[in-house]
Design a protein around this motif. Structure first.
Motif, PDB file in Angstrom:
ATOM      1  N   GLY A 170      -6.402   5.332  -6.253  1.00  0.00           N
ATOM      2  CA  GLY A 170      -7.046   6.346  -5.170  1.00  0.00           C
ATOM      3  C   GLY A 170      -7.116   5.577  -3.872  1.00  0.00           C
ATOM      4  N   GLY A 171      -7.610   6.269  -3.007  1.00  0.00           N
ATOM      5  CA  GLY A 171      -8.054   5.561  -1.673  1.00  0.00           C
ATOM      6  C   GLY A 171      -6.671   5.461  -0.654  1.00  0.00           C
ATOM      7  N   ALA A 172      -5.716   5.942  -0.802  1.00  0.00           N
ATOM      8  CA  ALA A 172      -4.597   5.996   0.121  1.00  0.00           C
ATOM      9  C   ALA A 172      -5.204   6.403   1.480  1.00  0.00           C
ATOM     10  CB  ALA A 172      -3.411   6.770  -0.163  1.00  0.00           C
ATOM     11  N   ARG A 173      -4.620   5.488   2.634  1.00  0.00           N
ATOM     12  CA  ARG A 173      -5.079   5.898   4.136  1.00  0.00           C
ATOM     13  C   ARG A 173      -3.737   6.214   4.702  1.00  0.00           C
ATOM     14  NH1 ARG A 173      -8.720   7.371   1.769  1.00  0.00           N
ATOM     15  NH2 ARG A 173     -10.883   6.406   1.960  1.00  0.00           N
TER      16      ARG A 173
ATOM     17  N   TRP B 224       4.630   6.220 -10.036  1.00  0.00           N
ATOM     18  CA  TRP B 224       3.996   5.655 -11.169  1.00  0.00           C
ATOM     19  C   TRP B 224       3.699   6.763 -12.247  1.00  0.00           C
ATOM     20  CZ3 TRP B 224      -0.792   8.769 -11.665  1.00  0.00           C
ATOM     21  CH2 TRP B 224      -1.080   8.795 -10.530  1.00  0.00           C
ATOM     22  N   LYS B 225       3.890   8.096 -11.703  1.00  0.00           N
ATOM     23  CA  LYS B 225       3.914   9.118 -12.797  1.00  0.00           C
ATOM     24  C   LYS B 225       5.174   9.049 -13.662  1.00  0.00           C
ATOM     25  CE  LYS B 225       0.747  12.243  -9.851  1.00  0.00           C
ATOM     26  NZ  LYS B 225       0.770  13.567  -9.359  1.00  0.00           N
ATOM     27  N   VAL B 226       6.404   9.074 -12.878  1.00  0.00           N
ATOM     28  CA  VAL B 226       7.674   8.877 -13.764  1.00  0.00           C
ATOM     29  C   VAL B 226       7.675   7.744 -14.639  1.00  0.00           C
ATOM     30  CG1 VAL B 226      10.090   8.375 -13.459  1.00  0.00           C
ATOM     31  CG2 VAL B 226       8.945   9.912 -12.045  1.00  0.00           C
TER      32      VAL B 226
ATOM     33  N   ASN C 298       1.541  27.131  -7.271  1.00  0.00           N
ATOM     34  CA  ASN C 298       2.065  25.854  -7.838  1.00  0.00           C
ATOM     35  C   ASN C 298       3.388  25.241  -7.164  1.00  0.00           C
ATOM     36  OD1 ASN C 298      -0.321  25.519  -9.387  1.00  0.00           O
ATOM     37  ND2 ASN C 298       0.363  26.964 -11.032  1.00  0.00           N
ATOM     38  N   PHE C 299       3.036  24.305  -6.286  1.00  0.00           N
ATOM     39  CA  PHE C 299       4.262  23.728  -5.430  1.00  0.00           C
ATOM     40  C   PHE C 299       5.044  22.823  -6.182  1.00  0.00           C
ATOM     41  CE2 PHE C 299       5.837  20.620  -2.700  1.00  0.00           C
ATOM     42  CZ  PHE C 299       6.733  21.320  -1.787  1.00  0.00           C
ATOM     43  N   GLU C 300       6.351  23.257  -5.997  1.00  0.00           N
ATOM     44  CA  GLU C 300       7.391  22.125  -6.653  1.00  0.00           C
ATOM     45  C   GLU C 300       8.448  21.932  -5.717  1.00  0.00           C
ATOM     46  OE1 GLU C 300       9.139  23.068 -10.432  1.00  0.00           O
ATOM     47  OE2 GLU C 300       9.868  21.006 -10.292  1.00  0.00           O
TER      48      GLU C 300
ATOM     49  N   ALA D 212     -11.807  14.070   4.583  1.00  0.00           N
ATOM     50  CA  ALA D 212     -11.873  12.998   5.123  1.00  0.00           C
ATOM     51  C   ALA D 212     -13.184  12.228   4.991  1.00  0.00           C
ATOM     52  CB  ALA D 212     -11.303  12.791   6.553  1.00  0.00           C
ATOM     53  N   ARG D 213     -13.068  10.879   4.221  1.00  0.00           N
ATOM     54  CA  ARG D 213     -14.209  10.233   4.170  1.00  0.00           C
ATOM     55  C   ARG D 213     -14.804   9.685   5.615  1.00  0.00           C
ATOM     56  NH1 ARG D 213     -15.136   8.313  -1.323  1.00  0.00           N
ATOM     57  NH2 ARG D 213     -13.174   8.994  -2.578  1.00  0.00           N
ATOM     58  N   ASP D 214     -15.648   9.256   5.890  1.00  0.00           N
ATOM     59  CA  ASP D 214     -16.190   8.979   7.274  1.00  0.00           C
ATOM     60  C   ASP D 214     -15.198   7.968   8.003  1.00  0.00           C
ATOM     61  OD1 ASP D 214     -18.328  10.081   7.701  1.00  0.00           O
ATOM     62  OD2 ASP D 214     -19.726   8.338   7.595  1.00  0.00           O
TER      63      ASP D 214
ATOM     64  N   SER E 177      -1.050  24.550  -4.283  1.00  0.00           N
ATOM     65  CA  SER E 177      -1.572  23.284  -5.107  1.00  0.00           C
ATOM     66  C   SER E 177      -0.121  22.431  -5.456  1.00  0.00           C
ATOM     67  CB  SER E 177      -2.187  23.498  -6.416  1.00  0.00           C
ATOM     68  OG  SER E 177      -2.386  22.303  -7.336  1.00  0.00           O
ATOM     69  N   THR E 178      -0.251  21.011  -4.955  1.00  0.00           N
ATOM     70  CA  THR E 178       0.782  20.188  -5.597  1.00  0.00           C
ATOM     71  C   THR E 178       0.491  19.681  -6.885  1.00  0.00           C
ATOM     72  OG1 THR E 178      -0.307  18.248  -4.534  1.00  0.00           O
ATOM     73  CG2 THR E 178       1.207  19.208  -2.941  1.00  0.00           C
ATOM     74  N   THR E 179      -0.596  19.775  -7.319  1.00  0.00           N
ATOM     75  CA  THR E 179      -0.953  19.334  -8.438  1.00  0.00           C
ATOM     76  C   THR E 179      -1.156  20.297  -9.720  1.00  0.00           C
ATOM     77  OG1 THR E 179      -3.304  19.332  -8.097  1.00  0.00           O
ATOM     78  CG2 THR E 179      -2.306  17.221  -7.795  1.00  0.00           C
TER      79      THR E 179
ATOM     80  N   ALA F 228      -6.317  15.390   2.402  1.00  0.00           N
ATOM     81  CA  ALA F 228      -5.578  15.301   3.768  1.00  0.00           C
ATOM     82  C   ALA F 228      -5.188  13.822   4.190  1.00  0.00           C
ATOM     83  CB  ALA F 228      -6.345  16.200   4.872  1.00  0.00           C
ATOM     84  N   THR F 229      -6.118  13.027   3.727  1.00  0.00           N
ATOM     85  CA  THR F 229      -6.039  11.641   4.207  1.00  0.00           C
ATOM     86  C   THR F 229      -4.613  11.061   3.567  1.00  0.00           C
ATOM     87  OG1 THR F 229      -7.558  11.107   2.560  1.00  0.00           O
ATOM     88  CG2 THR F 229      -8.150  11.127   4.949  1.00  0.00           C
ATOM     89  N   GLY F 230      -3.896  11.252   2.509  1.00  0.00           N
ATOM     90  CA  GLY F 230      -2.897  10.803   1.811  1.00  0.00           C
ATOM     91  C   GLY F 230      -1.446  11.172   2.547  1.00  0.00           C
TER      92      GLY F 230
ATOM     93  N   ASP G  94     -16.422  15.879   4.427  1.00  0.00           N
ATOM     94  CA  ASP G  94     -16.214  14.651   3.961  1.00  0.00           C
ATOM     95  C   ASP G  94     -16.382  15.051   2.213  1.00  0.00           C
ATOM     96  OD1 ASP G  94     -16.636  12.253   2.559  1.00  0.00           O
ATOM     97  OD2 ASP G  94     -17.969  11.554   3.729  1.00  0.00           O
ATOM     98  N   HIS G  95     -15.223  14.985   1.520  1.00  0.00           N
ATOM     99  CA  HIS G  95     -15.297  15.423   0.076  1.00  0.00           C
ATOM    100  C   HIS G  95     -16.030  14.413  -0.859  1.00  0.00           C
ATOM    101  CE1 HIS G  95     -11.948  12.319   0.790  1.00  0.00           C
ATOM    102  NE2 HIS G  95     -12.152  12.233  -0.489  1.00  0.00           N
ATOM    103  N   SER G  96     -16.651  13.366  -0.279  1.00  0.00           N
ATOM    104  CA  SER G  96     -17.471  12.299  -0.893  1.00  0.00           C
ATOM    105  C   SER G  96     -19.038  12.473  -0.587  1.00  0.00           C
ATOM    106  CB  SER G  96     -16.981  10.885  -0.710  1.00  0.00           C
ATOM    107  OG  SER G  96     -17.430  10.433   0.641  1.00  0.00           O
TER     108      SER G  96
END
Ligand SMILES: NC(=O)c1ccc[n+]([C@@H]2O[C@H](COP(=O)([O-])OP(=O)(O)OC[C@H]3O[C@@H](n4cnc5c(N)ncnc54)[C@H](OP(=O)(O)O)[C@@H]3O)[C@@H](O)[C@H]2O)c1
Length: 314
Positions: free
Chosen positions: A304-307, A42-44, A259-261, A176-178, A240-242, A153-155, A194-196
């Motif tokens: 967001g929210g990929a599992r 989707w970025k492309v 910065n990772f490429e 990771a969320r719960d 960082s990948t971003t 980590a959850t992606g 938990d980042h949230s």
């Protein structure tokens, strides 16, 4: 052939019909059975590469895929007609992608025989996430006895990075969320945060007051990266990948910022295949959709929210 494409940068991806490509010298034509979805897709479509690549339209989306070699141009020797292949088919400059019935690949590019025992929908989920994770873990020089924080980590990339970092013998802390804590432990994480649920630095420092040796970050912006970098011990590495790292400012703090490429190659993909064959690495598939539902799946990934990985059945 049927394909999911955009008519211009920023347009909504849609099902369309485009000509089937013809393989040139050194190229294979692959009949795709499955495509793997990555945020890059989707970025492309949004135009992330518009200043670097002069893409024609309609621009078919998708880099990762798995299928069968249907035809080959002159001089092809490495891959054979009828072979089951998977890989990263980066065709933006020619308007080609993997959300389509066919695509092309340079036979010496990051495409190769599918891992043993894998089916197409599993193999299509592997290339970008696993090749990137392998390079990231190696870039950070993760090693036994170290403590590593994986953020995001959850992606797709994160789950592979957790497994590969754990396989080195390092202690892995995964965000990771719960609902994902048990899954991340199953993939090799020693601990989750938990980042949230509050400040990540505080959560990590509560158990590791002397900090960590590496941060492998798939999601943070610059401000968050600056904060998380304070967790690193002198001599530590932040990847960082971003592209959220300021390497000079990190160097001034005696840490290495990268910065990772990704640089996918056939050799890197073969190493990923070996890790899968050995049982060291696996992909978690969260969702499979038919080709016509790829636009909704892209919108969901953006939200967001990929599992785990999303796979598109062609
Ligand atoms: N530079 C390169 O060469 C390269 C290579 C590969 C990937 N990438 C980039 O790396 C990023 C990750 O890719 P991916 O395929 O792993 O994405 P993904 O499968 O969509 O996963 C992203 C994960 O991050 C989690 N997340 C979001 N915000 C978070 C936060 N603040 N803290 C912790 N976790 C958070 C999400 O879960 P929740 O939303 O539930 O928190 C989700 O599980 C993308 O931006 C991609 O384009 C770059």
């Amino acid at each position: 052939m049927r394909a999911i494409a955009v008519s211009e940068y920023g347009a909504t991806p849609a099902l369309t019909h485009v000509p089937r490509p013809e393989p040139g010298p050194g190229e294979i034509l692959v009949k795709l059975i499955a495509a793997g979805l990555n945020p890059l897709d989707w970025k492309v479509a949004d135009g992330m590469l518009k200043d670097d690549v002069d893409a024609p339209f309609p621009l078919v989306l998708g880099q990762d895929g798995a299928g069968v070699v249907e035809d080959a141009g002159d001089g092809v020797t490495r891959l054979r007609h009828g072979e089951q292949v998977y890989g990263s088919f980066f065709g933006v400059a020619r308007g080609l992608g993997t959300y389509a019935e066919y695509t092309l690949a340079d036979e010496h590019g990051p495409v190769g025989p599918m891992p043993e025992g894998m089916i197409y929908t599993q193999a299509a989920a592997v290339p970008t996430a696993c090749m990137s994770a392998l390079e990231i873990v190696e870039t950070a020089r993760v090693d036994t006895g170290q403590t590593v924080l994986v953020v995001g980590a959850t992606g797709g990339v994160g789950q592979a990075a957790v497994q590969l970092a754990a396989a080195t013998g390092a202690k892995v802390i995964a965000t990771a969320r719960d609902d994902m804590a048990a899954t991340m432990r199953g993939l090799g994480a020693d601990e989750t945060v938990d980042h949230s649920a509050g400040d990540l630095n505080e959560q990590v420092l509560a158990a590791h007051s002397d900090g960590v040796d590496a941060v492998l970050d798939m999601v943070s912006d610059t401000a968050r990266t600056e904060a998380l970098a304070r967790l690193l011990r002198p001599g530590g590495t932040y990847v960082s990948t971003t592209w959220s790292v300021n390497p000079d400012s990190m160097a001034a703090q005696e840490i290495r910022g990268v910065n990772f490429e990704g640089a996918p190659t056939a050799a890197l993909l073969a190493r990923v295949s070996d890790l899968i064959d050995a049982g060291t690495l696996r992909v978690v598939i969260e969702r499979e959709v038919p080709l016509e539902q790829a636009p909704e799946a892209l919108a969901d990934n953006r939200a967001g929210g990929a599992r785990g990985k999303t796979v598109i059945r062609i």
